[in-house]
Structures are given as C-alpha cells and as structure tokens.
Design a protein around this motif. Structure first.
Motif, PDB file in Angstrom:
ATOM      1  N   PRO A 159      93.403  58.959 -64.809  1.00 50.91           N
ATOM      2  CA  PRO A 159      93.468  57.500 -64.976  1.00 50.91           C
ATOM      3  C   PRO A 159      94.426  56.813 -64.009  1.00 50.91           C
ATOM      4  CG  PRO A 159      94.571  58.633 -66.788  1.00 50.91           C
ATOM      5  CD  PRO A 159      93.830  59.680 -66.018  1.00 50.91           C
ATOM      6  N   LEU A 160      95.389  57.546 -63.473  1.00 58.84           N
ATOM      7  CA  LEU A 160      96.359  56.959 -62.546  1.00 58.84           C
ATOM      8  C   LEU A 160      96.254  57.606 -61.159  1.00 58.84           C
ATOM      9  CD1 LEU A 160      99.476  56.931 -64.940  1.00 58.84           C
ATOM     10  CD2 LEU A 160      97.557  55.338 -64.841  1.00 58.84           C
ATOM     11  N   GLY A 161      95.124  58.204 -60.877  1.00 57.11           N
ATOM     12  CA  GLY A 161      94.963  58.969 -59.651  1.00 57.11           C
ATOM     13  C   GLY A 161      95.135  58.161 -58.377  1.00 57.11           C
ATOM     14  N   ASP A 162      94.761  56.877 -58.403  1.00 61.69           N
ATOM     15  CA  ASP A 162      94.858  56.078 -57.178  1.00 61.69           C
ATOM     16  C   ASP A 162      96.298  55.690 -56.840  1.00 61.69           C
ATOM     17  OD1 ASP A 162      95.151  54.390 -59.299  1.00 61.69           O
ATOM     18  OD2 ASP A 162      93.870  52.785 -58.521  1.00 61.69           O
ATOM     19  N   TRP A 163      97.258  56.074 -57.668  1.00 61.37           N
ATOM     20  CA  TRP A 163      98.663  55.755 -57.408  1.00 61.37           C
ATOM     21  C   TRP A 163      99.304  56.699 -56.392  1.00 61.37           C
ATOM     22  CZ3 TRP A 163     101.235  54.580 -62.814  1.00 61.37           C
ATOM     23  CH2 TRP A 163     100.548  53.520 -63.423  1.00 61.37           C
ATOM     24  N   LEU A 164      98.603  57.746 -56.018  1.00 58.22           N
ATOM     25  CA  LEU A 164      99.208  58.739 -55.135  1.00 58.22           C
ATOM     26  C   LEU A 164      98.791  58.564 -53.676  1.00 58.22           C
ATOM     27  CD1 LEU A 164      98.946  62.007 -57.263  1.00 58.22           C
ATOM     28  CD2 LEU A 164     100.709  60.245 -57.275  1.00 58.22           C
ATOM     29  N   GLY A 165      97.847  57.694 -53.392  1.00 55.16           N
ATOM     30  CA  GLY A 165      97.348  57.532 -52.031  1.00 55.16           C
ATOM     31  C   GLY A 165      97.837  56.268 -51.360  1.00 55.16           C
ATOM     32  N   LYS A 166      97.051  55.801 -50.412  1.00 48.52           N
ATOM     33  CA  LYS A 166      97.445  54.627 -49.629  1.00 48.52           C
ATOM     34  C   LYS A 166      97.454  53.360 -50.471  1.00 48.52           C
ATOM     35  CE  LYS A 166      92.777  54.070 -48.043  1.00 48.52           C
ATOM     36  NZ  LYS A 166      91.813  53.423 -47.701  1.00 48.52           N
TER      37      LYS A 166
END
Length: 421
Positions: A405-412
C-alpha cells in the motif's frame, strides 16, 4: 407540529450529528482577515483513540485546507480534559486477528496504511501544524505529535510508547522519532514503555513550548493577533524564512508565559540510561534490566526511583518479541527517511497482526483484562538462530509484487526525493 418546530428539530439533529463526528473541524478568524483551522479529535470516552475513520477525516481536511489561501495555520487538539490521543483504536483490529484471517490481514492493511499515510502527509505539510498536547499522548497520538511542526505541552502532559505491554512494537512512526532522542533515551522508552512528562517531551525533541493547561485561549488569541498579512507565499517550501507562516507561529508562541512543568526524568537519568543502552547487545541490556543488583550498581538513585522501577517492571512483564523488534528497528532505521520508516513499519505491523503475541497482549490488557499475557517466546528464544530468523521475517514485505500500500514511497515519487530536488 408546526413548520417552525420541524425546522428547529432538523437544525438540532444536524448539530447533534456534527457533535458526534469522530473529528470536529472549525475555523477561527484572525484579526487581519485570515483563518486558523482547528481540528478536534472527538472520541473522549476512548481517550480520542485513533481510528481509520478519524485518519480519513483528518487527511481529507488537511488536503482541503492546504489549498485554501485564507487558512494560514492549523491547530490539532483532543476533546475532553484527559487526553489528546491515547493511541490507536485496536479493538476492531483485534477482532480481525483470527487464525483464519488471510495474510496480509485486509483490515490490518487498511488500519495501518491510513494511519501511516496521515503521518506522511503531516510531516510534509506546507502550513504550520500546531499541537495542543495536553493530557495523555500514547501510540498513535505520538505519531500525530511527531508530525506537527509546533508542539505545546502542559503540566498535565503524559506521553509513552507502551507497545511492549501488548506485543506490538513502537509503531506510528515511533521507530523514526525514538531514534531522534538524545543519549539513546528513545531506545529505553521503546523497550520499557516508560511514561514521561512535558519536560521530557521538550528534551526528547517532541515539543517546543511549555504552557499552562489553562492557556489554550491565550494561545489562540496570540495566533489570531499575529500579522498574517506578512506571510510570503513564495517561501512556502522554506519553513525557516523570516516571513513564512512557520516563523510567524514560532514568534507568536515564543512570547507566551512559560509554564512550570514537572522535572524531566530523562534529564535526571540520561547518564544511567545511556550506560544501560550502550552495555552491549540486547542480551546484555536485558541482563542488566532483569537484575536489581546490576541496576543499583549503575545508579542507586535510578534503581530506587518509582519512575524507573515502573519502567523496569513493565519491561520485565512485557513481550520479548516486542523488545527484539524494538531493538532491531532502532538500528535499522538510523539512516532512513520518514517514508522509508513508515513503509518498514507497515511490514512489521502486518506481520504482528498475523503472529500470536499482538493478539495475546491485547486480550490480556484490554479484552479479558487479566494482565497475564502468555507470550510465545522468551528473549533467549528470540536471540537464538531460529528466533532471529523469526524476528527478521517481520521486516519482509508481505504483499505480492506491486501491491504494497505504500510501495510508491520508495521511488522517485517519494515526497522526500521531491523535496531535495
């Protein structure tokens, strides 16, 4: 019944429904024509325990006020005279933790992801967030506290991260803010669940201002009287700019009378705490905390103070898996951003919801209230090769590829990455 009566009853019904909302929102006009937003956690019977509904309401209102140029600052407080927020509302979470629940638990995912999204939103919020930190602040309330830019505490403030008593771990961004306390006092608080006061919050980088519990109206008056016309909207990304809204709030709060708070226990015992937390690994710390004689050798005053005695007793009665997770997280997150920490905490929280100790701890403390939890492992078990593998498994992403659910917090797209760019 007349039309007028019908209209009156309708207005009363709307008013009552509004008062029953889990979070109340209103604005107060400033002397120069702007608005101060006020958010009030409104479940005083549960000491304003944080729920999914409350997180959603807060998040939506923060988004709305962020885009409203009339709103220059926000105040967050709790209803009632006992607590700002005494943690998360974990009863429904407890009910979802059955042996037949899928992994990852859908409700655990909903609960923690909404909570952690709110914390992230607060940490990167462009307008001042002012905490009225009066009364009890624990668990999820500490996460809200850590996300505010200006924190006021009073002589009645009592805060703690007591997850060791329920088999969870210091979540709600606790891994992040415990790491930022001086002399490893944060590690001590995470392991022992020690209850601290307003002066401790000032020392631990959790608050900036000490005011009397009767001074809320004075605080609001100072904010209303500030010169918000001077806000330089072009400097919204620079919170330390002299004409930023953050600086205006700081100046308004800095001139308030400073309240006399209870003496800081962390200041009194920082040296023995620092000795304890640097005595070796977790096994070495545990050996000292389990021995009255060893504690007395470190500091006789420390071993005899009722505050430290309660903290040590809580540790001894607490969950060994929690202690192992707390210790591991403290060192894992040292170089991580707030987004990375919350991502990692989500993994650990969802694993805890599937493993036995969290459910057992809630049962013993809040459901059956026998205060006799039967923990699944001893600390010796946790520190064995097999036990260490069990602890390490809590950090593994439990979701299928692309579904965290918070996966997009680790990328650009991470807000931290955008901020430095």
């Amino acid at each position: 019944m007349t039309a007028a009566t019908n209209d009156t009853n309708s207005q009363t019904s709307v008013h009552n429904a509004a008062q029953e909302a889990s979070v109340l929102f209103n604005t107060e006009p400033t002397d120069c024509g702007h608005l101060i937003g006020v958010m009030t956690l409104n479940t005083p019977k549960s000491l304003n325990a944080l729920s999914v509904d409350m997180c959603q309401l807060l998040s939506a209102q923060l988004e709305q006020w962020q885009d409203d140029n009339q709103v220059v600052a926000l105040v967050l407080k709790g209803a009632g005279d006992k607590a700002f927020c005494a943690g998360g509302d974990i009863r429904k979470l407890y009910d979802s933790m059955s042996t037949s629940a899928p992994m990852p638990n859908p409700y655990a995912t909903e609960f923690f992801s909404h909570e952690y999204r709110l914390y992230r939103q607060m940490h990167f919020y462009p307008k001042p967030l002012i905490l009225w930190g009066d009364g009890i602040i624990m668990g999820g309330g500490m996460g809200l506290m850590a996300g505010c830019s200006h924190r006021l505490v009073t002589e009645r403030t009592r805060f703690a991260m007591p997850e060791v008593t329920i088999g969870l771990f210091p979540d709600a961004s606790g891994s992040w803010f415990l790491q930022r306390m001086p002399a490893k006092t944060g590690l001590f608080l995470g392991l022992t669940g020690a209850m601290c006061n307003g002066n401790d919050a000032l020392l631990a980088n959790l608050a900036e201002y000490a005011v009397a519990s009767t001074d809320y109206d004075t605080v609001m008056q100072r904010l209303r009287q500030s010169n918000w016309q001077a806000v330089d909207n072009t400097s919204s990304s620079n919170k330390c700019h002299d004409n930023s809204a953050h600086s205006i709030v700081s100046r308004a709060l800095a001139v308030l009378p400073v309240a006399v708070l209870p003496d800081s226990k962390l200041a009194t015992y920082w040296h023995p705490i620092q000795q304890l937390m640097n005595s070796g690994g977790l096994a070495d710390i545990d050996e000292l905390l389990q021995s009255d004689e060893a504690l007395a050798q470190i500091s006789k005053d420390f071993s005899e103070d009722s505050w430290t005695q309660r903290a040590v007793a809580t540790y001894r009665h607490g969950c060994p898996v929690t202690a192992a997770l707390t210790y591991a997280l403290y060192y894992k997150v040292a170089d991580l951003s707030i987004e990375q920490v919350l991502y990692l905490e989500t993994n650990v929280a969802v694993h805890c919801a599937a493993n036995p100790d969290f459910k057992e701890g809630v049962r013993a403390l809040l459901i059956d209230k026998d205060r006799s939890p039967q923990w699944s492992r001893s600390l010796v078990d946790c520190l064995s090769v097999e036990g260490q593998a069990y602890i390490d498994q809590h950090f593994v992403n439990p979701y299928p590829k692309g579904e965290h659910p918070l996966g997009d917090w680790l990328g650009k797209d991470a807000l931290g990455s955008q901020y430095v760019r």
